[in-house]
Design an enzyme around this catalytic site. Structure first.
Site, PDB file in Angstrom:
ATOM      1  N   PHE A 281       0.825  -1.208   0.000  1.00  0.00           N
ATOM      2  CA  PHE A 281       0.000   0.000   0.000  1.00  0.00           C
ATOM      3  C   PHE A 281       0.855   1.252   0.000  1.00  0.00           C
ATOM      4  CE2 PHE A 281      -1.931   3.604   2.143  1.00  0.00           C
ATOM      5  CZ  PHE A 281      -3.115   3.751   1.446  1.00  0.00           C
ATOM      6  N   ASP A 368     -20.889 -23.923  -9.607  1.00  0.00           N
ATOM      7  CA  ASP A 368     -19.829 -23.831 -10.617  1.00  0.00           C
ATOM      8  C   ASP A 368     -20.024 -24.855 -11.744  1.00  0.00           C
ATOM      9  OD1 ASP A 368     -17.448 -23.349 -11.848  1.00  0.00           O
ATOM     10  OD2 ASP A 368     -16.188 -23.804 -10.114  1.00  0.00           O
ATOM     11  N   ARG A 444      -5.401 -22.669  -8.307  1.00  0.00           N
ATOM     12  CA  ARG A 444      -6.538 -23.372  -8.900  1.00  0.00           C
ATOM     13  C   ARG A 444      -6.535 -23.151 -10.424  1.00  0.00           C
ATOM     14  NH1 ARG A 444     -13.092 -23.227  -7.974  1.00  0.00           N
ATOM     15  NH2 ARG A 444     -13.327 -25.412  -7.526  1.00  0.00           N
ATOM     16  N   LYS A 477     -24.627 -16.679  -5.982  1.00  0.00           N
ATOM     17  CA  LYS A 477     -23.528 -17.057  -5.087  1.00  0.00           C
ATOM     18  C   LYS A 477     -22.259 -16.473  -5.714  1.00  0.00           C
ATOM     19  CE  LYS A 477     -21.198 -21.070  -3.069  1.00  0.00           C
ATOM     20  NZ  LYS A 477     -21.150 -22.537  -3.086  1.00  0.00           N
ATOM     21  N   GLY A 529     -14.078 -19.509  -1.529  1.00  0.00           N
ATOM     22  CA  GLY A 529     -13.646 -20.842  -1.113  1.00  0.00           C
ATOM     23  C   GLY A 529     -14.158 -21.089   0.292  1.00  0.00           C
ATOM     24  N   GLY A 530     -15.456 -20.840   0.496  1.00  0.00           N
ATOM     25  CA  GLY A 530     -16.037 -20.830   1.834  1.00  0.00           C
ATOM     26  C   GLY A 530     -15.900 -19.434   2.405  1.00  0.00           C
ATOM     27  N   ASP A 535     -16.426 -10.774   5.961  1.00  0.00           N
ATOM     28  CA  ASP A 535     -16.143  -9.527   6.660  1.00  0.00           C
ATOM     29  C   ASP A 535     -17.315  -8.581   6.506  1.00  0.00           C
ATOM     30  OD1 ASP A 535     -15.676  -7.801   4.201  1.00  0.00           O
ATOM     31  OD2 ASP A 535     -14.146  -9.327   3.881  1.00  0.00           O
ATOM     32  N   ASP A 549     -15.845 -23.985   3.269  1.00  0.00           N
ATOM     33  CA  ASP A 549     -15.954 -25.135   2.364  1.00  0.00           C
ATOM     34  C   ASP A 549     -15.965 -26.435   3.153  1.00  0.00           C
ATOM     35  OD1 ASP A 549     -16.316 -24.017  -0.055  1.00  0.00           O
ATOM     36  OD2 ASP A 549     -14.261 -24.237  -0.759  1.00  0.00           O
ATOM     37  N   GLU A 615     -34.678 -40.706   4.864  1.00  0.00           N
ATOM     38  CA  GLU A 615     -33.915 -39.443   4.924  1.00  0.00           C
ATOM     39  C   GLU A 615     -34.748 -38.283   4.376  1.00  0.00           C
ATOM     40  OE1 GLU A 615     -29.235 -40.822   4.583  1.00  0.00           O
ATOM     41  OE2 GLU A 615     -30.489 -40.900   2.782  1.00  0.00           O
TER      42      GLU A 615
END
Ligand code: DGJ
Length: 749
Positions: A281, A368, A444, A477, A529-530, A535, A549, A615
């Site tokens: 910064f 995805d 990734r 998402k 990624g989860g 924040d 995740d 279930e």
């Protein structure tokens, strides 16, 4: 309550229901921090500003005879570098002549009703009739710099937010080398630091350590707020617990690099500095320009950590998250990620939708893999048009099918990313953040778009718009699956590279803002990624964030508990996934998985076609239960019940309605034992004078312990006084089997 200035004593009083904050204009216009703590009925606390000559702590020139009046020892309201304060600075500025000395003095102030709104950064939304703000201008005549300290007071919520605006009022250019939002000096006190560290799939693990005489830094240089260190820390009394002790919370509303620095100085005083991270910064401030720092949400609790958490929960739910979704019943989601990963087509998705609807799910989210040439995670990011070979009926065909079944429909995007193997990259290789002379660091197998450039933001916006206009989509998402590296923008020039990391965050916020304004009815769930970008900055745009995740319930107990120190359960994306779990292989009963996932935005993350009839029946029951408790869970007060000792055996937490008419106790045994201790659980937050009846029990326990001779003390219909439940507690049945869990609903009779 609110803000007052005593002109005679030159003291500002910022008062909330249960806290008071005081700032004193000291001699020479030095702005000093006088007090933050329990209300003291506007007693002037500046008498605490003791002067002492400690040696090697210099003095202001005009007060050079006053050896105890040192910038190095007095509690400063906003600390700067170079003029005799050797503690961690909030602001470091290199001026045109190369000097880095800064000596800010009080110039003027304004007290206003309401608050100013940033156009570029998220902020805490005002309460219509009660929010007041104080703006104090500090000035350094030599540097020609004006720093405005901004305080917004949310009196009924016990919250004060702080930020600063640094304006170049000189005739030259200067460079910000560090521009933190705030600093706070707490005079001599032994305290602990609590922060939330972690890693991918194990976010926000609470860690508490005693402060020692050094600088402790909790931060991220990953370009995002990160899985690794959340931009939220607590300072608390050494002995503080859930219900007692003084605690101070600092939550930075920012989604990029950050630094939370805590220093214990030579005399045992504590300095807290919170703001944008200093690494990567610098900011060139031309004549007439101003730099806005992100806001820090501060709260004080004299009644322990539990109250501190509840203060944050209220302000985030009601003043940070988009208000459109405050009273909106969030649908129970089924997401196909863990059910199919990339291996789906329109038939399998439709079959899943059908099966999910049979179970009672309310929204289907296609994750995805639906776009570009995306059959695995090596290609396609940046190409936001449907993959017709996978989904010949298009997104609209899928969305229409969902609608026909009575399901809402949501879609996954990763807007800030690009693959080398994408049309977008082939067309615009310069859109990537990278050093043009080097091979980029890959993660990734993807790269990060240069969101500091408005044309990149516009390109992605137009692509997303095309998709969102073409189908009935009620949820996005918004994922982000790598950290930043090679932070270099070809558009920024040599001088501007130190600004790119922050401009990247501003670019992301501008895209989020544009999507929010164009589609106010679409709810966005944040994700990285989860929980890599969990924040308060993101929550300003996305009222919920996929928490991790790691969807495994027992690991999730710690992840969710850590998250809920600062963030309300209404923001915590949490789903029931398959057993054995895909992340750690653990097998957990479906009821336990649901009890954990219900303390969040609740949904399922599995292939519903693979469920047995039993279930499916269980899931229908869970969805009915969750919907029945929806308001209690989402809007009720949250209490951590288990303490550090009982937590070795079980984890318990509860929700209590604001009017105390009902409560929901949840407990998961993580260490089943032979000849077990009886789990005694004391409830919290009830009306001591009221009577509460057990209205429902949902549990994973199908069998009783063999030969235990145990007589159950709890059952539906039993009733107890609130005082008994809070002081004696409940004696729960000892639990037997694999990760047993119980959920008890109590209503006031
Ligand atoms: C990471 C997210 O956290 C997952 O839920 C899933 O959406 C994947 N990305 C998809 O790539």
């Amino acid at each position: 309550m609110g803000i007052k200035f005593d002109d005679k004593r030159k003291v500002f009083f910022l008062t909330t229901q249960n806290s008071e904050y005081q700032i004193a204009i000291g001699d020479g216009g030095v702005l000093l921090h006088a007090y933050y703590g329990k209300p003291v009925c506007a007693a002037d606390m500046s008498y605490l500003l003791a002067e002492i000559d400690r040696g090697f702590s210099g003095n202001y020139y005009e007060m050079r005879d006053r050896r105890g009046f040192s910038p190095d020892t007095l509690p400063q309201e906003y600390s700067t570098f170079g003029a005799g304060d050797y503690r961690v600075p909030a602001l470091v500025v290199e001026q045109d002549n190369g000097s880095r000395t800064l000596d800010l003095r009080y110039k003027e102030h304004r007290i206003v009703q309401g608050r100013r709104h940033s156009e570029i950064l998220p902020y805490v939304r005002e309460n219509s009739d009660e929010t007041e703000s104080l703006e104090i201008d500090l000035f350094d005549e030599v540097a020609g710099l004006t720093v405005t300290l901004i305080y917004n007071v949310f009196a009924s919520k016990d919250v004060i937010t702080r930020s600063s605006v640094i304006a170049n009022t000189s005739g030259n250019t200067c460079r910000l080398l560090k521009a933190a939002s705030m600093s706070l000096d707490i005079t001599y006190k032994k305290m602990d630091l609590i922060h939330f560290h972690g890693r991918h799939a194990m976010e926000r693990q609470m860690e508490r350590s005693p402060l020692t005489h050094d600088v402790h830094m909790v931060g991220s240089s990953r370009g995002t707020s990160s899985h690794h260190n959340n931009p939220f820390v607590i300072l608390c009394d050494r002995g503080a617990g859930e219900d007692y002790g003084e605690c101070y919370g600092f939550m930075l509303m920012y989604s990029g690099n950050h630094a939370q620095e805590v220093e214990v100085d030579q005399s045992g005083s504590i300095r807290m500095v919170s703001g944008i991270g200093r690494e990567d910064f610098t900011w060139k401030l031309y004549m007439g320009e101003a730099f806005e720092t992100p806001e820090v949400i501060m709260t004080y609790s004299s009644r322990g950590l539990g109250q501190l958490s509840r203060n944050y929960h209220r302000i985030i739910r009601e003043n940070v998250c988009p208000p459109e979704f405050n009273d909106y019943k969030r649908p129970v989601i089924i997401n196909n990620w863990e059910g199919t990963y990339f291996g789906f087509d329109d038939n399998s998705i439709k079959e899943m939708m059908y099966a999910a609807r049979q179970c009672g799910c309310e929204m289907f989210v296609l994750d995805d893999g639906w776009f570009g040439k995306r059959d695995d995670d090596n290609s396609g990011l940046g190409d936001w048009y449907v993959n017709m070979s996978k989904l010949p009926c298009g997104i609209s065909g899928i969305a229409d099918y969902a609608e026909g079944l009575g399901l809402k429909f949501g879609l996954w995007f990763e807007p800030e990313m690009i693959n080398e193997d994408s049309d977008l990259f082939r067309e615009h290789p310069d859109y990537v953040l990278r050093d043009p002379d080097r091979k980029p660091v890959m993660a990734r197998n993807q790269m990060v778009l240069d969101m500091s450039r408005p044309e990149v933001v516009e390109n992605i916006f137009c692509q997303m718009k095309e998709v969102l206009d073409g189908a009935d989509i009620s949820y996005i998402k918004w994922d982000f699956n790598r950290s930043l590296s090679n932070v270099y923008s070809v558009a920024a020039g040599r001088e501007g590279q130190g600004e790119v990391a922050h401009r990247f965050v501003l670019g992301t916020y501008s895209l989020l803002k544009k999507i929010r304004e164009t589609y106010p009815g679409i709810m966005i769930e944040g994700c990285s990624g989860g929980g890599g970008r969990f924040d308060a900055g993101m929550l300003f745009y996305t009222p919920q964030i996929w928490c991790s995740d790691n969807s495994e319930a027992i690991n999730r107990l710690r992840i969710q508990e850590g998250t809920c120190y600062g963030y309300p359960v209404s923001t915590v994306g949490s789903h029931v996934s398959a057993s054995p779990n895909h992340q750690n292989g653990r097998e957990v009963p479906i009821a336990t998985r649901a009890i954990v996932a219900m303390s969040g935005t609740f949904g399922y993350e599995l292939d519903p076609r693979e469920l047995t009839e039993d279930e499916k029946e269980e899931i229908r029951k869970q969805i009915d239960l969750y919907n029945g408790y929806y308001s209690l869970i989402q809007n009720g007060d949250y209490f951590r019940i288990s303490d550090e000792y009982s937590r070795e055996y079980f984890t318990a937490w509860s929700f209590v309605a604001g009017d105390k008419t009902e409560a929901l106790l949840n407990l998961v045994v993580t260490d089943v034992r032979a000849n077990p201790e009886i789990p005694f659980v004391k409830l919290k937050g009830l009306d001591p004078l009221a009577r509460y009846r057990i209205d429902n029990i949902y549990s994973s326990i199908k069998e009783k312990p063999p030969e235990s001779g145990f007589r159950s003390m709890i059952g539906v219909g039993n009733s107890y006084s609130g005082a008994a439940l809070m002081n004696g507690g409940l004696a729960l049945d000892p639990m037997y089997g694999v990760y047993p869990a119980i959920q008890i609903h109590l209503i006031k009779v």
